[in-house]
Scaffold this active site. Structure first.
Site, mmCIF file in Angstrom:
data_model
loop_
_atom_site.group_PDB
_atom_site.id
_atom_site.type_symbol
_atom_site.label_atom_id
_atom_site.label_comp_id
_atom_site.label_asym_id
_atom_site.label_seq_id
_atom_site.Cartn_x
_atom_site.Cartn_y
_atom_site.Cartn_z
ATOM 1 N N THR A 172 10.152 78.658 14.802
ATOM 2 C CA THR A 172 11.112 77.923 15.617
ATOM 3 C C THR A 172 10.581 76.512 15.842
ATOM 4 O O THR A 172 9.438 76.200 15.522
ATOM 5 C CB THR A 172 11.320 78.589 16.993
ATOM 6 O OG1 THR A 172 10.069 78.604 17.689
ATOM 7 C CG2 THR A 172 11.842 80.009 16.859
ATOM 8 N N VAL A 192 0.573 79.375 17.656
ATOM 9 C CA VAL A 192 0.775 78.058 18.258
ATOM 10 C C VAL A 192 1.019 77.026 17.161
ATOM 11 O O VAL A 192 0.188 76.827 16.272
ATOM 12 C CB VAL A 192 -0.438 77.644 19.116
ATOM 13 C CG1 VAL A 192 -0.189 76.274 19.753
ATOM 14 C CG2 VAL A 192 -0.710 78.689 20.190
ATOM 15 N N LYS A 193 2.164 76.381 17.245
ATOM 16 C CA LYS A 193 2.577 75.417 16.229
ATOM 17 C C LYS A 193 2.150 74.012 16.655
ATOM 18 O O LYS A 193 2.562 73.512 17.712
ATOM 19 C CB LYS A 193 4.096 75.499 16.053
ATOM 20 C CG LYS A 193 4.628 75.006 14.730
ATOM 21 C CD LYS A 193 6.105 75.364 14.618
ATOM 22 C CE LYS A 193 6.691 74.938 13.288
ATOM 23 N NZ LYS A 193 8.148 75.228 13.242
ATOM 24 N N ILE A 194 1.335 73.377 15.814
ATOM 25 C CA ILE A 194 0.692 72.102 16.136
ATOM 26 C C ILE A 194 1.114 71.031 15.129
ATOM 27 O O ILE A 194 1.084 71.281 13.917
ATOM 28 C CB ILE A 194 -0.850 72.244 16.090
ATOM 29 C CG1 ILE A 194 -1.334 73.338 17.056
ATOM 30 C CG2 ILE A 194 -1.531 70.918 16.382
ATOM 31 C CD1 ILE A 194 -1.173 72.991 18.506
#
Length: 222
Positions: free
Chosen positions: A27, A86-88
């Protein structure tokens, strides 16, 4: 090859899950906004709802662009559910955050990758996934598939464990091209996944089988 669906739409996630081939979800803030999910509390609750549907990894993106903010947000997101990744973003402080989370044993997805050099940095920093955006490269007359090929060679050369997550997948040919060159994961819309089902010879062949069966039944009952 893992299949992720790129959406925040719960109905589409359920449909993909029901197919039995879904491995995870990605997402981003744009997808959340598209579904009318606004406000920190609502976003958090939506991530929880997604994790209740899918057994695999669910990428949840930080909004901060500074190291301290990314760490604060990322730790809060990771605490929501064991499946949260965790999207970084691929920026300087993002690389620092990737190393921080890697040392903590928290899964990460480095997003907005558009070059082999960026992918190399993400792998060096310990990212779980790296997300090259192939569709957006195609949009500017650059080859997204070629980028996947280059990253595959680099990762194989040095034994990096970071998985190549082909993002911004637009259609079925993107999926097939990524599969043939060794992308570990693809993430795209439900339409692209379902599109793999379609072939005119399958449709015509099934129609013939059913018609022949109907005729045999009618003949037997005559």
């Amino acid at each position: 090859m893992k299949f992720f669906i790129d959406t925040a739409n719960l109905d589409q996630i359920r449909e993909a899950q029901d197919l039995g081939v879904l491995d995870g979800v990605t997402t981003n803030p744009s997808l959340m906004a598209k579904e009318g999910i606004t406000g920190d509390e609502n976003v958090i609750n939506h991530y929880k709802a997604i994790c209740e549907i899918v057994e695999g990894d669910v990428s949840a993106e930080v909004i901060s662009t500074d190291f301290e903010g990314m760490v604060r947000e990322g730790e809060a997101l990771a605490a929501l559910h064991p499946n949260i990744v965790v999207k970084i973003p691929m920026i300087k402080d993002g690389i620092k955050a990737l190393r921080y989370f890697s040392n903590k044993g928290i899964k990460t997805n480095c997003t907005l990758v558009f070059s082999p050099g960026q992918a190399l940095l993400a792998a060096k920093a310990g990212a779980t996934y790296v997300s090259p955006f192939i569709g957006r490269l195609d949009d500017i007359s650059s080859s997204g598939i070629e980028l996947i090929e280059k990253i595959r060679v680099i990762y194989d050369n040095y034994g990096f464990e970071t998985e190549i997550l082909a993002a911004s997948v637009r259609h079925t040919m993107h999926i097939m091209d990524c599969a043939m060159i060794g992308a570990d994961v693809m993430t795209g819309p439900l339409s692209a996944i379902v599109g793999l089902l379609k072939h005119p010879l399958t449709d015509s062949g099934l129609a013939t089988f059913l018609a022949d069966h109907k005729k045999s039944v009618e003949k037997a009952n005559a």
